[in-house]
Design an enzyme around this catalytic site. Structure first.
Site, PDB file in Angstrom:
ATOM      1  N   ALA A 157       4.810   1.122   0.775  1.00  0.00           N
ATOM      2  CA  ALA A 157       5.752   1.558  -0.250  1.00  0.00           C
ATOM      3  C   ALA A 157       5.396   2.990  -0.613  1.00  0.00           C
ATOM      4  O   ALA A 157       4.343   3.243  -1.194  1.00  0.00           O
ATOM      5  CB  ALA A 157       5.670   0.657  -1.475  1.00  0.00           C
ATOM      6  N   VAL A 214       0.837  -1.205   0.000  1.00  0.00           N
ATOM      7  CA  VAL A 214       0.000   0.000   0.000  1.00  0.00           C
ATOM      8  C   VAL A 214       0.867   1.248   0.000  1.00  0.00           C
ATOM      9  O   VAL A 214       1.966   1.265   0.562  1.00  0.00           O
ATOM     10  CB  VAL A 214      -0.956   0.042   1.220  1.00  0.00           C
ATOM     11  N   ASP A 215       0.367   2.278  -0.649  1.00  0.00           N
ATOM     12  CA  ASP A 215       1.005   3.590  -0.598  1.00  0.00           C
ATOM     13  C   ASP A 215       0.614   4.249   0.721  1.00  0.00           C
ATOM     14  O   ASP A 215      -0.298   3.788   1.412  1.00  0.00           O
ATOM     15  CB  ASP A 215       0.539   4.428  -1.791  1.00  0.00           C
ATOM     16  N   LYS A 216       1.305   5.305   1.089  1.00  0.00           N
ATOM     17  CA  LYS A 216       0.975   6.010   2.328  1.00  0.00           C
ATOM     18  C   LYS A 216       0.013   7.172   2.079  1.00  0.00           C
ATOM     19  O   LYS A 216      -1.107   7.184   2.583  1.00  0.00           O
ATOM     20  CB  LYS A 216       2.248   6.546   3.006  1.00  0.00           C
TER      21      LYS A 216
END
Length: 615
Positions: A446, A298-300
């Site tokens: 990521a 997952v992106d932040k």
């Protein structure tokens, strides 16, 4: 008419059977077999023309064989039960497809458009992009568009699956098929008809429900050989035992109806349920793969966090100033800045009911901050380089270590305070990460953000692994490494910058896809609402669907056990039809709402998120 076509043959055949029992006339029983078996025989012949040995052929041969050995009741019972089972099967299957019909029914047909200052009701197809559409309280939104004026609460359940109305104001998006529950909106049309998010959802669900899972493809290939095998086995047994009825009974029991229908009915139900809850799954193959996902990348920003910095701290370094005074000075100076962090400081001051006046003169300093002249004093907001005296940096280091961006507020070259901003964690992120962990899924962050910020957020959420300061292509490497370690990887991205990683991942997932038709088309799974908890929900639903498929296959295979009980043809067909209906009934359990129990939690989470953005 459709209902009569579905049940008429069954009713007539059943009445003829009752009449035969009452009168004792065998001709009525033969007539019952003919009425019920006519369409079955036609279907069998049509299948043979395209070189397919179908279930209908097995039933037809068994029914005709029973007539030749003067077993009229068995012939009528076999055909009647098969016709009855088929009618009931079609009726129950229609219920599993109701999710799609509900979406289709949600498509609006008319709209109120403003032309030359006058309101005019027109068909939706008459609209063109750029038209201003008037939507009143209780009316359906007819187009995808942007709110021009007005304010209201929009029920977006048909698109996002959310039960709580979304507040809409100027500049925000609305979607066709949703309902305005309060207020009045004027909307500039952007997407109309087939270009709306609803139309694309309907198209995607239609394709997805027709798509075949790997298991279904295997079962269909298997049945092509299985059906002729049953006929050959029945012939051999009949020749060896000279028991024609036993051979015909084998034909009836060997009908692979439950086996053939076990997979597609589960896929249709699973994808249909997901669509109702705002989760689009591209097809059966992706549904099956999703059930195996055990690592999610997952992106932040915008996924785990709001993607919108907010004011978090105001620290006073000079007793001559209060927090409000420090913040007011910082906010006034930032009115001359276009930096994203400036908006967070100004918004924070306004939320504290402080007066923020525009400055007349200011000087942005690249990479350092801004200087402004306020009431004859030089106010600086930014790094220590903007100050004449070096301040104690202990507090700023603490704030930075906590993942916040700390900025000094200086007056005439001397630090009087510190303001800090940060991108705050979504309230629902905790729920989502916990749910993923509870299901044995490894979570990897990521992000292109700074390492210290990423590590702080990961530690707070309990994320298993962190990769920060990445370029989009770096995420592709991470996905490949996880796959080489044996993980089935789901990648959550926006469908644009993360395209390489999304393509490499076993399942590409787009979050908040309602406003992005491209995401609906490209993602393997599209979460229509901007809510991460829908991800574990989608993976859990996929697992439930695959379990249902396996259970249904097991039930279909267990049918063979009745052969050893010395059953008759009629009982064999009854057991066969019962197994088909049982398979369908189990699959229909997937249609039960599973998000209802979460509605209160979701409503509270949304409230907390709104409060977090407002504070």
């Amino acid at each position: 008419m459709t209902r009569w076509k579905n049940w008429g043959v069954v009713i007539v055949s059943g009445l003829l059977i009752i009449a035969s029992w009452t009168t004792g006339w065998d001709t009525l029983m033969i007539a019952a077999a003919a009425v019920a078996g006519y369409q079955i025989a036609i279907s069998a012949i049509q299948a043979l023309r395209v070189k397919i040995v179908s279930i209908d052929l097995l039933v037809t041969v068994a029914a005709i064989g029973a007539l030749f050995i003067n077993n009229y009741w068995e012939s009528a019972a076999v055909t009647f039960l098969f016709a009855f089972g088929g009618a009931l099967e079609r009726a129950t299957l229609n219920k599993t497809r109701k999710a799609l019909s509900d979406l289709v029914d949600a498509a609006p047909e008319t709209a109120t458009v403003l032309r030359d200052g006058e309101a005019e009701t027109v068909e939706v197809w008459e609209l063109v992009p750029g038209d201003i559409v008037l939507i009143k309280n209780g009316e359906q939104v007819p187009v995808d568009g942007t709110v021009v004026t007005g304010h209201g609460g929009v029920d977006e359940a048909t698109i996002t699956g959310e039960s709580v109305p979304a507040e809409k104001a100027e500049g925000e998006e609305v979607f066709a098929g949703t309902w305005l529950r309060s207020g009045l909106l004027r909307v500039k049309a952007v997407g109309i008809g087939s270009d709306t998010a609803l139309a694309k959802i309907i198209h995607r669900v239609e394709d997805a429900q027709d798509d075949k899972a790997k298991t279904q493809t295997f079962m269909e290939k298997f049945s092509r050989y299985y059906t002729p095998g049953v006929m050959l086995t029945a012939l051999v047994i009949g020749l060896i035992t000279s028991n024609v009825e036993l051979a015909l009974t084998l034909l009836v029991i060997g009908c692979p109806g439950a086996m053939v229908i076990s997979i597609p009915v589960s896929i249709v139900a699973g994808i249909g349920r997901a669509a109702r809850d705002g989760v689009l799954i591209k097809g059966g193959e992706y549904l099956e793969t999703s059930a195996r996902v055990n690592a999610v990348v997952v992106d932040k920003t915008g996924t785990l966090t709001y993607g919108r910095p907010v004011l978090t701290d105001v620290v006073v370094l000079d007793d001559a100033y209060s927090e409000d005074q420090v913040l007011t000075l910082a906010a006034r100076a930032e009115t001359a800045s276009e930096h994203p962090l400036a908006e967070a400081i100004i918004r924070g001051a306004e939320q504290r009911k402080l007066t923020v006046e525009m400055v007349d003169k200011a000087e942005p300093v690249t990479g350092k901050g801004i200087r402004a002249n306020i009431d004859g004093r030089t106010i600086a907001v930014g790094t220590a380089d903007l100050l004449d005296q070096s301040p104690d940096n202990t507090r700023t280091l603490e704030l930075n270590a906590a993942g916040k961006t700390a900025m000094y507020v200086g007056v005439d070259g001397r630090a009087v305070g510190i303001v800090a901003v940060a991108d705050t964690i979504r309230d629902t992120a905790y729920q989502a990460i916990k749910a993923l962990h509870d299901n044995g899924v490894k979570v990897i962050m990521a992000t292109g953000d700074a390492k210290r910020v990423a590590e702080n957020i990961a530690a707070e959420l309990g994320i298993d692994e962190v990769h920060a300061e990445l370029m989009p292509e770096d995420k592709l490497v991470i996905v490949k490494e996880l796959q080489s370690q044996g993980y089935t990887v789901g990648m959550v991205g926006d469908g644009v910058n993360d395209t390489p990683a999304l393509a490499q991942a076993d399942i590409g997932i787009a979050m908040g896809a309602a406003g992005s038709p491209a995401a609906i088309e490209t993602a393997d799974i599209a979460l229509m609402a901007d809510r991460l908890p829908r991800l574990p929900y989608a993976l859990n639903l996929a697992k439930r669907t695959v379990k249902t498929m396996r259970l249904n296959i097991a039930i279909a295979l267990l049918l063979f056990g009745v052969l050893f009980g010395g059953v008759t043809m009629a009982i064999g067909m009854l057991v066969h039809e019962a197994s088909v209906l049982l398979v369908i009934a189990i699959a229909m359990l997937l249609l039960r709402p599973t998000l209802k129990d979460e509605q209160e939690t979701q409503a509270m989470s949304q409230k907390r998120e709104a409060e977090a953005l407002a504070s």
